[in-house]
Enzyme design. Structure first.
Site, PDB file in Angstrom:
ATOM      1  N   GLN A  93      -5.983   7.207  -3.566  1.00  0.00           N
ATOM      2  CA  GLN A  93      -4.959   7.773  -2.695  1.00  0.00           C
ATOM      3  C   GLN A  93      -5.589   8.622  -1.588  1.00  0.00           C
ATOM      4  O   GLN A  93      -4.898   9.078  -0.689  1.00  0.00           O
ATOM      5  CB  GLN A  93      -4.010   8.645  -3.513  1.00  0.00           C
ATOM      6  CG  GLN A  93      -3.282   7.886  -4.609  1.00  0.00           C
ATOM      7  CD  GLN A  93      -2.535   8.818  -5.538  1.00  0.00           C
ATOM      8  OE1 GLN A  93      -1.407   9.217  -5.253  1.00  0.00           O
ATOM      9  NE2 GLN A  93      -3.157   9.184  -6.644  1.00  0.00           N
ATOM     10  N   ILE A  95      -7.832   9.646   1.690  1.00  0.00           N
ATOM     11  CA  ILE A  95      -8.051   9.030   2.999  1.00  0.00           C
ATOM     12  C   ILE A  95      -9.471   9.288   3.507  1.00  0.00           C
ATOM     13  O   ILE A  95      -9.819   8.861   4.600  1.00  0.00           O
ATOM     14  CB  ILE A  95      -7.010   9.520   4.020  1.00  0.00           C
ATOM     15  CG1 ILE A  95      -7.070  11.043   4.181  1.00  0.00           C
ATOM     16  CG2 ILE A  95      -5.603   9.077   3.601  1.00  0.00           C
ATOM     17  CD1 ILE A  95      -6.138  11.592   5.263  1.00  0.00           C
ATOM     18  N   ASP A  96     -10.279   9.998   2.737  1.00  0.00           N
ATOM     19  CA  ASP A  96     -11.662  10.264   3.140  1.00  0.00           C
ATOM     20  C   ASP A  96     -12.537   9.046   2.841  1.00  0.00           C
ATOM     21  O   ASP A  96     -12.062   8.038   2.314  1.00  0.00           O
ATOM     22  CB  ASP A  96     -12.200  11.509   2.437  1.00  0.00           C
ATOM     23  CG  ASP A  96     -12.161  11.370   0.913  1.00  0.00           C
ATOM     24  OD1 ASP A  96     -12.865  10.487   0.375  1.00  0.00           O
ATOM     25  OD2 ASP A  96     -11.416  12.124   0.253  1.00  0.00           O
ATOM     26  N   HIS A 116      -3.527   4.707   1.043  1.00  0.00           N
ATOM     27  CA  HIS A 116      -2.897   5.609   2.007  1.00  0.00           C
ATOM     28  C   HIS A 116      -3.608   5.623   3.356  1.00  0.00           C
ATOM     29  O   HIS A 116      -3.334   6.484   4.187  1.00  0.00           O
ATOM     30  CB  HIS A 116      -2.822   7.025   1.433  1.00  0.00           C
ATOM     31  CG  HIS A 116      -1.849   7.145   0.310  1.00  0.00           C
ATOM     32  ND1 HIS A 116      -1.860   8.198  -0.598  1.00  0.00           N
ATOM     33  CD2 HIS A 116      -0.825   6.344  -0.088  1.00  0.00           C
ATOM     34  CE1 HIS A 116      -0.889   8.030  -1.486  1.00  0.00           C
ATOM     35  NE2 HIS A 116      -0.259   6.916  -1.198  1.00  0.00           N
ATOM     36  N   GLY A 183      -7.972  12.771 -11.331  1.00  0.00           N
ATOM     37  CA  GLY A 183      -7.702  13.773 -10.312  1.00  0.00           C
ATOM     38  C   GLY A 183      -6.452  13.548  -9.496  1.00  0.00           C
ATOM     39  O   GLY A 183      -6.428  13.877  -8.317  1.00  0.00           O
ATOM     40  N   LEU A 211      -7.719  18.207 -14.318  1.00  0.00           N
ATOM     41  CA  LEU A 211      -7.856  19.612 -14.693  1.00  0.00           C
ATOM     42  C   LEU A 211      -6.770  20.044 -15.661  1.00  0.00           C
ATOM     43  O   LEU A 211      -6.940  20.992 -16.425  1.00  0.00           O
ATOM     44  CB  LEU A 211      -7.812  20.492 -13.439  1.00  0.00           C
ATOM     45  CG  LEU A 211      -9.023  20.387 -12.506  1.00  0.00           C
ATOM     46  CD1 LEU A 211      -8.791  21.221 -11.253  1.00  0.00           C
ATOM     47  CD2 LEU A 211     -10.295  20.844 -13.217  1.00  0.00           C
TER      48      LEU A 211
END
Length: 243
Positions: A93, A95-96, A116, A183, A211
């Site tokens: 998901q 975008i990097d 995305h 994550g 987490l």
């Protein structure tokens, strides 16, 4: 899981956060500073394209900071894609380009599905051409293909738009033996429904790495709680060694 099975991995912002990128939904995150409807919708772009460009230019500049690098979770997933004796589908998901960079470090082809969109790409709203970019966008830019001024936007899937490659994603979900979510909050659809889709088609096992438990935790068979940079390398080693 048996050797040669199909592993489907879904990742979210929790993976990139440990590389120093701002997240959207955390307390004090990006959505606490910007209104979603102003910078992440087609209507927001129509109203104030300059604000949208300012927002994504900032995200792009942060991503290109030399301090922002793939972390051990990105590298471990790339290792699994290279060494697993079977299929590995990676849908993110995010975008990097951190997954892409980790894969490239192992000479893997860029088969990552970024549902995305990609921050380092532009999209022309008139002709649909997609181009790689590493610079700021602005309202005066002219599309290189159709010559339209002001039509260039970030190639990002905004709220109200259909994510990319959905047919391919659902085909792969129907075929996976192990589903791993890493994550992600489990609140944004359609990605939040992927685990249920996989289980409905007979996925043998579903694991959540986070987490804390997500809103979709009840679908999972196993939970691994902790930072992705610590837990994902350990999980990948267990999968590859069969322990």
């Amino acid at each position: 899981m048996k050797s040669g099975g199909h592993i489907f991995i879904l990742t979210g912002a929790g993976v990139s956060k440990e590389s120093g990128l701002d997240t959207f939904r955390d307390k004090g995150g990006i959505w606490a500073k910007y209104k979603i409807e102003n910078v992440a919708t087609p209507e927001g772009f129509d109203r104030n394209p300059a604000l949208v460009h300012e927002f994504y230019n900032g995200r792009r500049q942060q991503l290109q900071d030399p301090k922002v690098q793939p972390n051990p979770a990105h590298h471990a997933i790339a290792k699994l894609m290279k060494e697993w004796n079977g299929d590995v589908t990676l849908v993110t998901q995010n975008i990097d380009n951190l997954h892409n960079r980790a894969a490239a470090a192992l000479d893997l082809p860029d088969g990552i599905i970024q549902m995305h969109g990609r921050l380092l790409e532009s999209l022309c709203t008139k002709c649909g051409v997609v181009e790689e970019i590493n610079h700021d966008l602005n309202t005066d830019m002219v599309c290189h293909k159709c010559g339209t001024k002001g039509s260039v936007r970030p190639n990002i899937v905004w709220f109200g738009e259909m994510p990319y490659a959905m047919d391919e994603i659902y085909t792969r979900l129907a075929d996976c033996d192990l589903f791993i979510s890493i994550g992600t909050s489990g609140t944004v659809y359609p990605a939040a429904g992927f685990v249920a889709e996989a289980k409905a088609h007979g996925c043998i096992r579903a694991m959540e790495v986070n987490l804390e438990r997500s809103d979709s935790s009840y679908y999972f068979d196993e939970y691994i709680i902790g930072p992705a940079s610590e837990t994902v390398p350990q999980l990948v080693e267990k999968i590859l060694t069969g322990k």
